[in-house]
Design a protein around this motif. Structure first.
Motif, mmCIF file in Angstrom:
data_model
loop_
_atom_site.group_PDB
_atom_site.id
_atom_site.type_symbol
_atom_site.label_atom_id
_atom_site.label_comp_id
_atom_site.label_asym_id
_atom_site.label_seq_id
_atom_site.Cartn_x
_atom_site.Cartn_y
_atom_site.Cartn_z
ATOM 1 N N TYR A 69 0.843 -1.204 0.000
ATOM 2 C CA TYR A 69 0.000 0.000 0.000
ATOM 3 C C TYR A 69 0.876 1.252 0.000
ATOM 4 N N CYS A 77 -4.107 9.173 -2.923
ATOM 5 C CA CYS A 77 -5.512 9.389 -3.292
ATOM 6 C C CYS A 77 -6.480 9.005 -2.173
ATOM 7 N N TYR A 125 -16.461 -4.977 1.229
ATOM 8 C CA TYR A 125 -16.548 -5.676 -0.048
ATOM 9 C C TYR A 125 -15.963 -7.074 0.095
ATOM 10 N N HIS A 133 -11.613 -5.111 -8.781
ATOM 11 C CA HIS A 133 -11.400 -3.672 -8.714
ATOM 12 C C HIS A 133 -9.926 -3.306 -8.902
ATOM 13 N N PRO A 137 -10.355 -1.040 -12.100
ATOM 14 C CA PRO A 137 -11.459 -0.413 -11.359
ATOM 15 C C PRO A 137 -12.685 -0.157 -12.228
ATOM 16 N N PRO A 147 -6.175 4.203 -10.855
ATOM 17 C CA PRO A 147 -5.343 3.427 -11.789
ATOM 18 C C PRO A 147 -5.588 1.920 -11.628
#
Lengths: 243, 292
Positions: A69, A77, A125, A133, A137, A147
């Protein structure tokens, strides 16, 4: 050299203006006072990080996901900080507590929200949705500007350094025990082969059977599915912690 | 080199700083008074702020300010105000059954508004902003239901999710992986796949033996999908005779289903959403067009 004598204390600044070393020391002292007054008391205030039941360090798999991450810059974002404001609490759930990110090094609060806050995305989810996703996405959210990260599911997770990573984190205060560090690699395999044993060391860690050979995407999803799920807000006493 | 010699400038009447470079002197013009007073006022304001709001760390805590303000108190109060504003509508939704809500235009409007907002936030990423669905995520507008289109069925689905292990009342049952676990051989799969396609009038691709496919279907698939392939909602097994596909009707996609099996997952919403919101969502989905 000065011909005019300073007539009051307010004109003593000439000393600083003429001597760069003195100016530098003066700046250091001024900034240090500001820092000391603002930061040091936080080390001694009991309420700075309230103790909250349920918050535990990341399991090795989740930690690997956390590293991805950070590496991919998702924080550019996404924030992970639900502020105590009505509209945020309405949309994302209970506002974030400091304790919920106390084992994040570096913390992922963020300040940019091109996408939604992720502090409580865990359990919202399915893993499959995250897979769809992250691969693209637009396949699930046609208007998305996020992205695509299709390479994550094609890259086997390299976790050869995860034990060192945990050891380092333990130096800065993350309570990883020697047992946890020694079993780090085994726990990654356990958490990806449906072995519930990993929950012994890491409470509520979700183990899924994906054959014990995780990709980077599997680690990232394990991390995302944990976000915001540690504290049971049915038991959390808001009133007791009003500050 | 600069020289230091404080003089009064002839043109402006202002003293110089005493710095002079090659005959150019620097005026020591004082700050404009309005600026200076604004600056002092800001300092005073800050002191007022310290007194009114929580500010200074002190042993054992911090100064609480005159009114005991805290961001947590404030958000609790704001949320309470919002709840109060909504209370009349919420109370009405709470008291009425889904059927009653749908009969009463006023209640229906409240429920659809409340449900629509919750749908956009929680359901749209999977089911689409218009509930039109995506591959693997069903369209909720049509009258083709995997698990049932009565409002009670829909509510059950929303409350407990589908194949969501964390909820013990979740809807469960998945399709076996006939190819992966070796139950069916490659040519058997080819035949049954084309037979499945023929159920909705699609052409036979690759010259499969439909009669054999029919037999394989009866032996392996009918238990869940029904003898005629019309599906069984108790098991979430889709109707294979209509032209509505969760994953797709092309040979490759259907073959992939038969080889790998499995089933889609939907999270359970009890706990995450309150009961009134779930009821409003039930009404919203049920009245999208395909509700039974």
């Amino acid at each position: 050299m000065a011909t005019a004598q300073p007539s009051s204390i307010w004109q003593k600044h000439a000393v600083f203006e003429k001597n760069s070393i003195v100016l530098l020391l003066g700046i250091l002292v001024a900034v240090a006072i500001g820092g000391l007054v603002e930061i040091v008391p936080l080390f001694f205030l009991k309420g700075t990080i309230e103790e909250v039941k349920g918050v535990r360090p990341y399991s090795p798999l989740e930690l690997a996901g956390f590293n991805i991450y950070v590496r991919e810059g998702c924080y550019l974002c996404h924030s992970q900080m639900i502020r105590p404001l009505r509209d945020e609490v309405e949309r994302y759930g209970h506002y974030s507590l400091a304790a919920e990110s106390m084992y994040d090094h570096p913390f992922q609060w963020g300040s940019k929200r091109s996408g939604p806050d992720l502090a409580r995305v865990g359990g919202k989810y399915s893993d499959d949705w995250h897979r769809d996703h992250m691969r693209n996405p637009r396949a699930v959210v046609p208007a998305s500007i996020m992205p695509s990260y299709p390479f994550l599911e094609k890259t086997p997770l390299d976790y050869s350094h995860i034990a060192d990573n945990m050891k380092t984190l333990s130096i800065v205060g993350v309570p990883y025990t020697q047992e946890m560090i020694d079993n780090a690699e085994k726990d990654i395999v356990a958490q990806t082969s449906g072995d519930a044993a990993v929950a012994k060391r890491y409470s509520n860690a979700i183990s899924r059977d994906i054959g014990g050979k995780p990709t980077e995407l599997d680690a990232l999803i394990a991390y995302l599915q944990r976000l915001g799920t540690q504290v049971d807000f049915k038991l959390y006493d808001d009133k007791a912690n009003i500050r | 080199m600069s020289t230091h010699n404080i003089k009064v400038d002839d043109h402006t009447g202002t003293a110089t700083t005493g710095h002079e470079w090659d005959g150019i002197a620097e005026l020591n013009t004082p700050l404009p008074r309005w600026w200076l007073w604004t600056f002092y006022a800001c300092i005073l304001w800050a002191i007022g702020y310290w007194i009114v709001y929580p500010a200074w760390p002190i042993p054992g805590g911090f100064t609480k300010g005159m009114f005991g303000w805290s961001s947590r108190n404030e958000v609790a109060q704001n949320v309470a105000e919002l709840q109060q504003l909504r209370a009349p509508g919420v109370a009405k939704l709470q008291a009425a059954s889904v059927a009653d809500i749908e009969k009463n235009p006023e209640l229906l409007a409240i429920a659809r508004q409340h449900g629509g907002a919750a749908f956009a936030n929680n359901c749209a990423p999977c089911h689409g902003a218009g509930a039109q669905g995506a591959i693997g995520y069903p369209n909720l507008n049509d009258d083709d239901w995997l698990w049932g289109g009565k409002s009670a069925d829909i509510q059950q689905t929303i409350e407990h999710g589908i194949r969501w292990d964390a909820d013990k009342d979740t809807r469960s049952g998945a399709m076996p992986s006939f190819g992966k676990d070796g139950t069916l051989k490659a040519d058997e799969i080819k035949n049954v796949v084309q037979y499945v396609r023929s159920l909705s009038g699609l052409p036979n691709e690759g010259g499969a033996d439909l009669a054999k496919g029919k037999q394989i279907f009866a032996d392996n698939c009918a238990a869940c999908h029904g003898a005629e392939g019309k599906g069984t909602q108790e098991m979430g097994a889709p109707n294979l005779t209509d032209k509505i596909w969760l994953y797709g009707s092309d040979t490759a996609t259907i073959t992939n289903r038969v080889v790998n099996g499995g089933g889609g997952q939907m999270p359970a919403w009890t706990g995450r959403l309150d009961p009134v919101t779930i009821k409003a969502l039930t009404v919203y989905v049920h009245t999208l067009g395909g509700g039974k």
